[in-house]
Motif scaffolding. Sequence first.
Motif, short mmCIF file in Angstrom:
data_model
loop_
_atom_site.label_atom_id
_atom_site.label_comp_id
_atom_site.label_asym_id
_atom_site.label_seq_id
_atom_site.Cartn_x
_atom_site.Cartn_y
_atom_site.Cartn_z
N LEU A 229 -78.89 -9.93 49.17
CA LEU A 229 -79.27 -10.15 48.81
C LEU A 229 -80.26 -11.01 49.81
O LEU A 229 -81.82 -11.26 49.09
CB LEU A 229 -78.71 -11.48 47.83
CG LEU A 229 -77.89 -10.97 46.74
CD1 LEU A 229 -76.94 -11.37 45.38
CD2 LEU A 229 -79.16 -10.38 46.22
N ARG A 230 -79.65 -11.58 50.82
CA ARG A 230 -80.31 -11.92 51.51
C ARG A 230 -81.32 -11.11 52.54
O ARG A 230 -83.02 -11.24 52.71
CB ARG A 230 -79.47 -12.87 52.89
CG ARG A 230 -78.37 -13.56 52.58
CD ARG A 230 -78.30 -13.88 54.12
NE ARG A 230 -77.67 -13.17 54.54
CZ ARG A 230 -76.59 -12.84 54.82
NH1 ARG A 230 -74.94 -13.02 53.80
NH2 ARG A 230 -75.37 -12.73 55.74
N ALA A 231 -81.26 -9.50 52.54
CA ALA A 231 -82.55 -8.53 52.58
C ALA A 231 -83.25 -9.13 51.46
O ALA A 231 -84.17 -8.15 51.98
CB ALA A 231 -81.85 -7.50 52.69
N TRP A 232 -82.82 -8.69 50.31
CA TRP A 232 -84.47 -7.91 49.14
C TRP A 232 -85.65 -9.01 49.24
O TRP A 232 -86.08 -7.73 49.40
CB TRP A 232 -82.87 -8.51 47.92
CG TRP A 232 -84.30 -7.55 47.09
CD1 TRP A 232 -84.67 -8.03 46.37
CD2 TRP A 232 -84.13 -6.48 46.46
NE1 TRP A 232 -84.87 -6.88 45.54
CE2 TRP A 232 -84.90 -6.23 45.60
CE3 TRP A 232 -83.48 -5.47 47.59
CZ2 TRP A 232 -84.73 -4.43 45.57
CZ3 TRP A 232 -83.47 -3.81 47.43
CH2 TRP A 232 -83.97 -3.82 46.07
N PRO A 233 -85.47 -10.54 49.66
CA PRO A 233 -86.93 -11.04 49.83
C PRO A 233 -87.39 -10.16 50.33
O PRO A 233 -89.06 -10.18 50.20
CB PRO A 233 -86.93 -12.44 49.67
CG PRO A 233 -85.40 -12.96 48.89
CD PRO A 233 -84.06 -11.68 49.66
N GLN A 234 -87.03 -10.23 52.52
CA GLN A 234 -88.48 -9.46 52.91
C GLN A 234 -88.22 -8.00 52.33
O GLN A 234 -89.73 -7.73 53.27
CB GLN A 234 -86.69 -9.46 54.50
CG GLN A 234 -86.49 -10.38 54.98
CD GLN A 234 -85.67 -10.97 56.03
OE1 GLN A 234 -85.89 -9.95 56.73
NE2 GLN A 234 -84.00 -10.80 55.81
N LEU A 235 -87.73 -7.65 52.06
CA LEU A 235 -87.92 -5.85 51.76
C LEU A 235 -89.59 -6.57 50.23
O LEU A 235 -90.41 -5.03 50.90
CB LEU A 235 -87.44 -4.85 50.69
CG LEU A 235 -87.22 -3.74 49.44
CD1 LEU A 235 -87.72 -2.80 50.77
CD2 LEU A 235 -86.00 -4.02 48.73
#
Length: 395
Positions: A229-235
């Motif tokens: 979930l921390r990676a998702w906005p970057q994706l």
Amino acid sequence: MPTQPLAAPPATVLHLVQPVDGGVARVVADLVRAQRAAGLRAVVGCPPAGILPDAARAAGAEVHVWRAGRAPGPGLAAEVIGARSLLRRVRPDLLHAHSAKAGLAGRLAARGTVPTVFQPHAWSFDAVGGATGALALRWERYAARWADRVLCVSEAERLAGEAEGIAARWSVVRNGVDLDHFRPDGPDPDRERAAARARLPLPEALRGDGPLAVCVGRICPQKGQDVLLRAWPQLLGRVPAARLALVGDGPDADRLRTTAPAGVHFAGAAPDIRPWLRAADLVVLPSRWEGMALAPLEAMACGRPVLVSDVSGARESLPPGQGRLCLVPAEDPTALAKALGRLLAEPRLLAELGEQARQHARTDFDVRRTTDAVTGLYHELLGRPRPSNQERISR
């Protein structure tokens, strides 16, 4: 006429198990099913909750209640007493203790009085840090004397135990999956994916044409959904139409649901995960530790590519050559976002990786090979030959 010698009674295997959900429960149910077919008497001792009691009964096991919590604590003495009582009632020829808690209570209860297999399903000292982790490691080093075999599900898991000074008699039998159950639902992956999505309870906002990533697993620190979930906005900066479904439940579900970014769906526990796997463009599991996770094997058997963190068993799970694209460091949301973006932006690459994954699963991860190897280990430890086909039929 000379009398025929009496056939030896079937060997009794007691599976002592905690936890009762997730991959461990599925592994135990698969073992029980195969062991009953091989002529063994299979008994499962486990807490009464979770999916395992019913799954074990359906697979042919006798099921006894063994009350045990998942984490260590003041209830240990009662758990050991309960395990000892179960050993007296069942009188097994062999004890197979699954995961840290059953390995702790079971080995304390038996103390070498019955042939014992301990299967960590991921090391306890990887799950906790500080003084608790140090104590868990000391225990594993000491308790190896009470295991006739420590059974690891990957070579990496064995090497990790060996590197930490655990002097055990090792066996490695990699996990497998039921390839008749986990398989593609048709020859055309695109049509299969569209049909699966149409049947799933996805919210309207997630029913667009963008790529869908699926994460299957208990929502807890081990499985790393918080990292995802921390990676998702970057994706989303690279693939704005991407969507994510988290399939499973667990202690972190409510907390993560309140802070999840847009485009994320919490699906809850699913009695059958195949529709979710078949709906996915990519299955991702960003675990902090594992032995060898089942969800990626199940996804590959369904023809779906996987992206996994580089923990025990992960490299051994992947098809040759996919490590460069499909492995990321554990607990690194930036690396995870980059890998997700690289894969989800390339549908043709995903299709190629998915077909490689399907072939690899069918070649290397048939559960029948796994269960046959474990049953063979039992016969080795018991000093008994495998029963012939005719003996199995007569039983």
